[in-house]
Design a protein around this motif. Sequence first.
Motif, mmCIF file in Angstrom:
data_model
loop_
_atom_site.group_PDB
_atom_site.id
_atom_site.type_symbol
_atom_site.label_atom_id
_atom_site.label_comp_id
_atom_site.label_asym_id
_atom_site.label_seq_id
_atom_site.Cartn_x
_atom_site.Cartn_y
_atom_site.Cartn_z
ATOM 1 N N ALA A 28 -1.762 5.615 -12.655
ATOM 2 C CA ALA A 28 -2.372 4.177 -12.501
ATOM 3 C C ALA A 28 -2.564 3.903 -10.935
ATOM 4 O O ALA A 28 -3.363 3.247 -10.734
ATOM 5 C CB ALA A 28 -1.238 3.468 -13.044
ATOM 6 N N HIS A 29 -1.769 4.353 -10.338
ATOM 7 C CA HIS A 29 -1.711 4.290 -8.774
ATOM 8 C C HIS A 29 -3.251 5.050 -8.244
ATOM 9 O O HIS A 29 -3.961 4.509 -7.562
ATOM 10 C CB HIS A 29 -0.611 4.699 -7.910
ATOM 11 C CG HIS A 29 0.565 3.920 -8.055
ATOM 12 N ND1 HIS A 29 1.368 3.709 -6.914
ATOM 13 C CD2 HIS A 29 0.912 3.048 -8.924
ATOM 14 C CE1 HIS A 29 2.458 2.995 -7.217
ATOM 15 N NE2 HIS A 29 1.959 2.349 -8.398
ATOM 16 N N ALA A 32 -6.148 2.906 -9.085
ATOM 17 C CA ALA A 32 -6.161 1.622 -8.318
ATOM 18 C C ALA A 32 -6.728 2.063 -6.980
ATOM 19 O O ALA A 32 -7.553 1.515 -6.300
ATOM 20 C CB ALA A 32 -4.861 0.894 -8.188
ATOM 21 N N VAL A 44 -5.257 -5.991 -5.873
ATOM 22 C CA VAL A 44 -4.670 -5.157 -6.826
ATOM 23 C C VAL A 44 -3.423 -6.104 -7.308
ATOM 24 O O VAL A 44 -2.960 -6.647 -6.603
ATOM 25 C CB VAL A 44 -3.980 -3.614 -6.767
ATOM 26 C CG1 VAL A 44 -5.146 -2.815 -6.255
ATOM 27 C CG2 VAL A 44 -3.083 -3.905 -5.573
ATOM 28 N N THR A 46 -0.691 -5.622 -11.054
ATOM 29 C CA THR A 46 0.167 -4.644 -11.542
ATOM 30 C C THR A 46 -0.290 -3.738 -12.297
ATOM 31 O O THR A 46 -1.416 -3.752 -12.751
ATOM 32 C CB THR A 46 1.307 -5.552 -12.311
ATOM 33 O OG1 THR A 46 0.723 -6.184 -13.272
ATOM 34 C CG2 THR A 46 2.251 -6.718 -11.607
ATOM 35 N N GLY A 47 0.363 -2.600 -12.200
ATOM 36 C CA GLY A 47 -0.060 -1.588 -12.865
ATOM 37 C C GLY A 47 1.131 -0.559 -13.521
ATOM 38 O O GLY A 47 1.598 0.344 -13.117
ATOM 39 N N TYR A 55 -2.259 1.084 -17.214
ATOM 40 C CA TYR A 55 -3.251 0.062 -16.832
ATOM 41 C C TYR A 55 -3.103 -0.488 -15.671
ATOM 42 O O TYR A 55 -1.962 -0.352 -14.997
ATOM 43 C CB TYR A 55 -3.466 -0.816 -18.021
ATOM 44 C CG TYR A 55 -2.607 -2.294 -18.085
ATOM 45 C CD1 TYR A 55 -2.320 -2.966 -17.068
ATOM 46 C CD2 TYR A 55 -1.696 -2.071 -19.019
ATOM 47 C CE1 TYR A 55 -1.256 -4.131 -17.190
ATOM 48 C CE2 TYR A 55 -0.486 -2.964 -19.025
ATOM 49 C CZ TYR A 55 -0.364 -4.263 -18.332
ATOM 50 O OH TYR A 55 0.534 -5.064 -18.155
ATOM 51 N N TYR A 56 -3.956 -1.003 -15.116
ATOM 52 C CA TYR A 56 -3.843 -1.985 -13.810
ATOM 53 C C TYR A 56 -4.875 -3.076 -13.762
ATOM 54 O O TYR A 56 -5.955 -2.967 -14.274
ATOM 55 C CB TYR A 56 -4.171 -0.846 -12.678
ATOM 56 C CG TYR A 56 -3.392 -0.884 -11.370
ATOM 57 C CD1 TYR A 56 -3.068 -1.894 -10.728
ATOM 58 C CD2 TYR A 56 -2.619 0.288 -11.344
ATOM 59 C CE1 TYR A 56 -2.236 -1.858 -9.484
ATOM 60 C CE2 TYR A 56 -1.653 0.324 -10.153
ATOM 61 C CZ TYR A 56 -1.536 -0.729 -9.424
ATOM 62 O OH TYR A 56 -0.450 -0.652 -8.365
ATOM 63 N N ASP A 152 1.308 0.965 -2.943
ATOM 64 C CA ASP A 152 1.422 -0.486 -3.531
ATOM 65 C C ASP A 152 3.176 -0.438 -3.714
ATOM 66 O O ASP A 152 3.910 0.681 -3.670
ATOM 67 C CB ASP A 152 1.010 -0.193 -4.852
ATOM 68 C CG ASP A 152 1.027 -1.720 -5.551
ATOM 69 O OD1 ASP A 152 1.365 -2.541 -4.852
ATOM 70 O OD2 ASP A 152 0.387 -1.684 -6.580
ATOM 71 N N CYS A 154 6.392 -0.570 -5.353
ATOM 72 C CA CYS A 154 6.763 0.164 -6.714
ATOM 73 C C CYS A 154 7.876 0.516 -6.659
ATOM 74 O O CYS A 154 8.678 0.880 -5.742
ATOM 75 C CB CYS A 154 5.644 1.213 -7.000
ATOM 76 S SG CYS A 154 5.684 2.066 -8.630
ATOM 77 N N ARG A 191 -8.759 -5.958 -16.410
ATOM 78 C CA ARG A 191 -7.658 -4.722 -16.667
ATOM 79 C C ARG A 191 -8.412 -3.510 -17.267
ATOM 80 O O ARG A 191 -9.118 -3.610 -17.871
ATOM 81 C CB ARG A 191 -6.482 -5.257 -17.891
ATOM 82 C CG ARG A 191 -5.451 -4.277 -18.290
ATOM 83 C CD ARG A 191 -4.588 -4.601 -19.218
ATOM 84 N NE ARG A 191 -3.851 -5.684 -18.427
ATOM 85 C CZ ARG A 191 -2.708 -6.480 -19.138
ATOM 86 N NH1 ARG A 191 -2.647 -6.462 -20.199
ATOM 87 N NH2 ARG A 191 -1.981 -7.477 -18.356
#
Length: 613
Positions: A28-29, A32, A44, A46-47, A55-56, A152, A154, A191
Amino acid sequence: MVSSLTQFQKDLSQHDSEQLTRMRHTCAHIMAMAVQKLFPGTKVATGPVTENGFYYDFNCPVSITPDDLEKIEVEMQRIIQANLPIIREEVQRAEIRAEIVELNEPYKLEILERIPPEQTITRYFIGSPEIGKPEASLFITDVQPASHYWWDLCAGPHINFTGEIEPDGFKLLNIAGAYWLGDETKPQLQRIYGTVWETKAALQAYLQQREEALRRDHRKLGQELNLFSIQEEAGGGLVFWHPKGASIRYIIEDYWRQAHLASGYQLLYTPHVANLDLWKTSGHFDFYQENMFDSMEVENQAYQIKPMNCPFHVLTYKHQLHSYRELPLRWAELGTVYRYERSGALHGLMRVRGFTQDDAHIFCLPHQIAEEILGVLNLTEKILSDFGFKNYEVNLSTRPDKSVGNDQVWELATSALKEALDTKGWNYVVDEGGGAFYGPKIDIKIQDAIGRLWQCSTIQVDFNLPERFDMEYIAADGSRQRPIMIHRAIFGSLERFFGILIENYAGDFPLWLAPVQVRLLPVSDEVRGYAESVITDLQKAGLRVEIDNSGERLSKQIRTAELEKIPVVAVVGKKEVENQNLSVRTRQVRDLGVMSLSELVHRLQEAIISKDS
């Protein structure tokens, strides 16, 4: 019975792997990171990891289209092949806040402000944040403009290097709209959904299952087969059962009632609304209010449309004082309830605002729990098996940290559930601390035709409602004692179970469930009189039958019947009229040849009784 999953499902069972969870979080990261490189100015949100992927959410200055997914995948593969390190860093709130403000990342800032003061704040880098260090030369230099890294906020966890993901082991699936934090008053974001697996083979197995699931989608088949609709004019999440869907529902309900009556249950009908005080007594108003519709005023009193049937069954019990000799009492109801769901959460028949629960409650003595639970398991197995579900995954959830009831009663109830499962011979997994606050429970997931698991049946022991409503019975010694209350549902809800049935059978229902079991195909108007007399005889025999009135050629009539998934068609031509018989075809076996009306009726009735397809 409970049996092992199919090999196909085993290929997908990696979702239980901690490594795979880390890979999905990291992927996911990576996505992004790729999106922000390809679409400068993107913010960005949330993911998270999902059941089969990730998803992101993005606020992008341009609209990302499905055609863009391929170039995002190419960029992700470059990041993966660079084998960049994933670095965890603990940060101070003030310092990271200043950095986020400088980056102009409003969603990151809001996420930061939602982190409790006492919680450690961490961020994860992809690549090195220290460009000047010698190891920076190991990293690709154009992952982002003028940058070797991306980060990000996290909590993790992640893998150690991007190269731990197989370049051909991930796939971006689709784009959807989503409100920030699921709030319709906040900005709408884009998304992007994706999936990642440990091997290319596992990815291909998942994509194959996903493609098959799309083919079986109950919303698509419900429309094509004219089974049900969701009428937006009436409001979202409310189901309209069309004649063919209603026919199947009637069959399901009738079967359900007869099975329960044969198992010693009595049927109840209860109201759809009640005084709001009832829901305060039950605790729903305090603990479930966000899922309840607003109350209405009737003669200066607040009334609540029911989200549950349980309090109504309790009031029925309390209508008179019961003796221990009367217990157990088994009461069942197909009770329609209404729950508030946000529009973004609604999903065909699977998530609706009004649905009918196949609810039942058993009021029993403490020493009767194990026997009653075993009876529920036996009934559950029979019903689910008759509908075509043979394989289950069973969980036993025990006492959570926050609960009501004393240790002795909890131990008695939990032991009774274990005893019933052991007597049944079912394998099960113990979910320590996963029970409801009011008692332990058994959850049963059914496996469908393509290996997916669906939560349907649940059995819950309840110490809370008997206490809240001061329920009593006269014990053998003349004292007044609390009964044990068992909640149980087998389908869960008729709407959701119907959706599962549609997808399990891909709309091709077995003969006993099919809304139209036989369709007569007249080759000309000359034979219509005979065809209509056959219709009458078949209906008298209890069969659901219709005639094709299209006037189309026989080949077109047969094709139409196949598309509409009619189990049996009977051709009526001049020869059939002369010989007073029918030429019969089925979807499963195709041409059965010529047979008399009485033989057709006999064979169909036998198949229906045995529930053969």
